[in-house]
Design a protein around this motif. Structure first.
Motif, short mmCIF file in Angstrom:
data_model
loop_
_atom_site.label_atom_id
_atom_site.label_comp_id
_atom_site.label_asym_id
_atom_site.label_seq_id
_atom_site.Cartn_x
_atom_site.Cartn_y
_atom_site.Cartn_z
N VAL A 112 1.25 -1.28 0.26
CA VAL A 112 0.00 -0.62 -0.11
C VAL A 112 1.15 1.10 -0.30
CG1 VAL A 112 -2.16 0.95 0.98
CG2 VAL A 112 -2.11 -1.39 1.75
N SER A 114 1.04 5.51 0.72
CA SER A 114 0.68 6.61 0.45
C SER A 114 0.23 7.52 -0.41
CB SER A 114 1.48 6.95 1.50
OG SER A 114 2.72 7.42 1.38
N ASP A 116 0.10 6.54 -4.23
CA ASP A 116 -0.96 6.27 -4.87
C ASP A 116 -2.27 6.50 -4.57
OD1 ASP A 116 1.74 5.51 -6.73
OD2 ASP A 116 0.90 3.53 -6.11
N ALA A 117 -2.47 6.51 -3.12
CA ALA A 117 -3.64 6.50 -2.55
C ALA A 117 -4.44 7.24 -2.72
CB ALA A 117 -3.96 5.70 -0.92
N THR A 121 -7.02 8.89 -4.64
CA THR A 121 -8.36 9.80 -4.09
C THR A 121 -8.57 10.83 -4.74
OG1 THR A 121 -7.31 8.38 -1.97
CG2 THR A 121 -9.49 10.21 -2.06
N PRO A 127 -8.29 3.94 -10.21
CA PRO A 127 -8.42 2.81 -8.93
C PRO A 127 -8.13 1.41 -9.18
CG PRO A 127 -10.87 4.26 -9.12
CD PRO A 127 -9.78 4.47 -10.63
N ASN A 133 -9.32 -1.06 -2.92
CA ASN A 133 -8.13 0.38 -2.40
C ASN A 133 -7.67 0.82 -3.03
OD1 ASN A 133 -10.17 -1.18 -0.18
ND2 ASN A 133 -8.63 -2.79 0.27
N PRO A 134 -7.48 2.33 -2.90
CA PRO A 134 -6.51 3.08 -3.05
C PRO A 134 -5.17 2.74 -2.59
CG PRO A 134 -8.34 4.02 -2.07
CD PRO A 134 -8.06 2.91 -1.64
N GLY A 135 -4.62 2.13 -3.47
CA GLY A 135 -3.00 2.47 -3.41
C GLY A 135 -2.02 1.21 -3.34
N VAL A 136 -3.00 0.55 -3.65
CA VAL A 136 -3.26 -1.05 -3.24
C VAL A 136 -2.18 -1.74 -4.54
CG1 VAL A 136 -3.76 -3.74 -2.84
CG2 VAL A 136 -4.80 -1.88 -1.84
#
Length: 151
Positions: A112, A114, A116-117, A121, A127, A133-136
């Motif tokens: 994950v 941060s 990329d999330a 977002t 996505p 899940n964002p950033g995964v």
């Protein structure tokens, strides 16, 4: 009272099972499971043929035009989770990133980011898949590789 205790015990069971998983930091992980065979057969040239990321501890994440160097990998007792400080580079940009790495299943880890999330977002990145899940990003362990040959 007995039902409450049973419900709490059932909720705790998956967490205990995940704690039993260990991230094998001696292996290479790939964002595409097919890349493991390609790297075994072609070494570094596999990056020319397909678009994937390779993760190797303690070095970082590499691809053809992108890399994240790991500067600090932290772990805690009794948990398989890792916290990583990294500096990432892509053409025209350099940025710091913080990664959380956790087992996803017995052969897969989830990373994950941060950065990329935040980008997902805010709508700058699409996505990811297969998770929502964002950033995964999911990485498959290449059991056949501990090094990428450079010929």
């Amino acid at each position: 009272m007995m039902r409450l205790a049973l419900a709490l015990a059932m909720l705790a069971t998956p967490v205990v099972a995940q704690e039993d998983m260990v991230i094998d930091q001696t292996r290479i992980y790939a964002s595409d499971a097919k890349a493991c065979a390609a790297m075994e057969a072609k070494g570094i040239d596999a990056f020319m043929d397909s678009d994937f990321l390779a993760l190797k501890f303690p070095d970082g994440i590499q691809s053809m035009e992108f890399h994240c160097n790991f500067y600090d990998i932290k772990s805690r007792p009794n948990t398989p989770l890792l916290h990583v400080d990294a500096v990432c580079e892509a053409p025209g940009e350099v940025y710091p990133d913080t990664l959380a790495i956790a087992p996803y299943d017995d052969k897969t880890i989830q990373v994950v980011s941060s950065y990329d999330a935040m980008m997902v977002t805010t709508g700058i990145y699409e996505p990811p898949g297969p998770t929502t899940n964002p950033g995964v990003t999911l990485y498959t362990r290449c059991d056949n590789l501990s090094e990428i040959s450079v010929d």
